[in-house]
Design a protein around this motif. Structure first.
Motif, mmCIF file in Angstrom:
data_model
loop_
_atom_site.group_PDB
_atom_site.id
_atom_site.type_symbol
_atom_site.label_atom_id
_atom_site.label_comp_id
_atom_site.label_asym_id
_atom_site.label_seq_id
_atom_site.Cartn_x
_atom_site.Cartn_y
_atom_site.Cartn_z
ATOM 1 N N LYS A 1 0.850 -1.194 0.000
ATOM 2 C CA LYS A 1 0.000 0.000 0.000
ATOM 3 C C LYS A 1 0.888 1.246 0.000
ATOM 4 O O LYS A 1 1.874 1.326 0.723
ATOM 5 C CB LYS A 1 -0.884 -0.003 1.248
ATOM 6 N N THR A 2 0.536 2.207 -0.846
ATOM 7 C CA THR A 2 1.321 3.435 -0.920
ATOM 8 C C THR A 2 0.442 4.641 -0.622
ATOM 9 O O THR A 2 -0.778 4.599 -0.814
ATOM 10 C CB THR A 2 1.950 3.605 -2.321
ATOM 11 N N GLY A 3 1.078 5.714 -0.162
ATOM 12 C CA GLY A 3 0.339 6.912 0.224
ATOM 13 C C GLY A 3 -0.046 7.773 -0.961
ATOM 14 O O GLY A 3 0.406 7.564 -2.092
ATOM 15 N N LYS A 4 -0.871 8.774 -0.675
ATOM 16 C CA LYS A 4 -1.374 9.670 -1.716
ATOM 17 C C LYS A 4 -0.230 10.439 -2.390
ATOM 18 O O LYS A 4 -0.194 10.582 -3.603
ATOM 19 C CB LYS A 4 -2.366 10.655 -1.075
ATOM 20 N N ARG A 5 0.726 10.926 -1.549
ATOM 21 C CA ARG A 5 1.831 11.695 -2.111
ATOM 22 C C ARG A 5 2.665 10.846 -3.066
ATOM 23 O O ARG A 5 3.032 11.281 -4.151
ATOM 24 C CB ARG A 5 2.708 12.236 -0.974
ATOM 25 N N TYR A 6 2.941 9.594 -2.659
ATOM 26 C CA TYR A 6 3.721 8.691 -3.509
ATOM 27 C C TYR A 6 2.979 8.414 -4.816
ATOM 28 O O TYR A 6 3.564 8.427 -5.902
ATOM 29 C CB TYR A 6 4.016 7.376 -2.781
ATOM 30 N N ASN A 7 1.689 8.169 -4.718
ATOM 31 C CA ASN A 7 0.892 7.875 -5.918
ATOM 32 C C ASN A 7 0.895 9.038 -6.906
ATOM 33 O O ASN A 7 0.935 8.835 -8.116
ATOM 34 C CB ASN A 7 -0.547 7.514 -5.524
ATOM 35 N N GLU A 8 0.847 10.252 -6.368
ATOM 36 C CA GLU A 8 0.903 11.444 -7.235
ATOM 37 C C GLU A 8 2.266 11.521 -7.921
ATOM 38 O O GLU A 8 2.365 11.791 -9.114
ATOM 39 C CB GLU A 8 0.663 12.722 -6.411
ATOM 40 N N LYS B 1 2.935 9.160 -10.853
ATOM 41 C CA LYS B 1 2.345 9.530 -12.155
ATOM 42 C C LYS B 1 3.354 10.232 -13.059
ATOM 43 O O LYS B 1 3.162 10.321 -14.269
ATOM 44 C CB LYS B 1 1.127 10.442 -11.936
#
Length: 231
Positions: free
Chosen positions: A2-9, A12
């Motif tokens: 599971k990864t955090g929102k900042r990492y997911n952004e 991209k």
């Protein structure tokens, strides 16, 4: 995983189907480093070495032209003139036998690098079980076992980094901070690659660098085009 929102952004920004050239990779890594602290930029190189063979256990050190951006705390094991020289060069801690119980029994580890004169290695050897697993044991190959402690301390303070294959035959080495300029990170990268190429084992068959990835502490990995960056 599971990864955090900042990492997911940040993820991209990376096209997984592309192997980037150096400048583009640095640009992405700098943009992806969005944490509230100045993230460290690391290079991860998967090699074709087999470190089970003694002649392929690549290890050494190189002084990065722009340093690492990190304040490094140095402990020097030395006596007499060498102890004075280490102190004068800016070592954070200098001592001998009296440091053994402090490290062994009190768990004191407020240092990042250990330097020792050859005649102190008998003392340092007693700390192998503590320093070894943390990658802190001095080594002649890394220039941290030497009579010239003054130069060793000066080089480390100037931005000397150690490279060593892990059990999976991968190098993990710091090349600077996300706040560094594109040019500073590129210069440091090139200095490290050149040092690794000079250290290439003569007995190695096949590719030396299988993959090269650049990443910041909290950011995604960016794969580089090995042929382009190594030439």
């Amino acid at each position: 995983m599971k990864t955090g929102k900042r990492y997911n952004e940040a993820a991209k920004l990376v096209d997984r189907s592309i192997q980037y050239d150096l400048n583009d990779a640095i640009d992405i890594v700098k943009k992806a480093a969005s944490a509230k602290f100045d993230e460290t930029v690391e290079l991860h190189i998967r090699t074709g070495c087999d470190s089970r063979h003694a002649d392929q256990q690549v290890r050494g050190a190189v002084v990065l032209p722009h340093g690492t951006g990190k304040k490094v705390r140095i402990l020097v094991f030395a006596k007499g003139p060498q102890a004075d020289a280490a102190q004068a060069a800016g070592a954070d801690y200098v001592g001998a036998e009296e440091l053994v119980p402090k490290i062994q029994n009190e768990g004191w580890l407020d240092f990042d690098v250990v330097v020792a004169t050859p005649n102190m290695m008998g003392v340092v050897g007693r700390l192998g079980k503590v320093l070894g697993p943390k990658g802190l044991m001095p080594s002649p190959k890394a220039g941290t076992v030497t009579m010239d402690v003054e130069k060793a301390v000066a080089d480390i303070k100037a931005g000397k980094v150690e490279y060593k294959l892990d059990k999976s035959n991968i190098f993990h080495v710091t090349v600077g901070k996300a706040s560094f300029t594109q040019e500073q990170l590129a210069d440091n990268f090139q200095a490290l690659i050149n040092a690794l190429l000079r250290a290439k084992p003569a007995t190695l068959k096949g590719a030396y660098f299988k993959s090269i990835t650049l990443a910041s502490t909290m950011g995604p990995g960016v794969k580089l085009n090995v042929n382009k960056v190594v030439g």
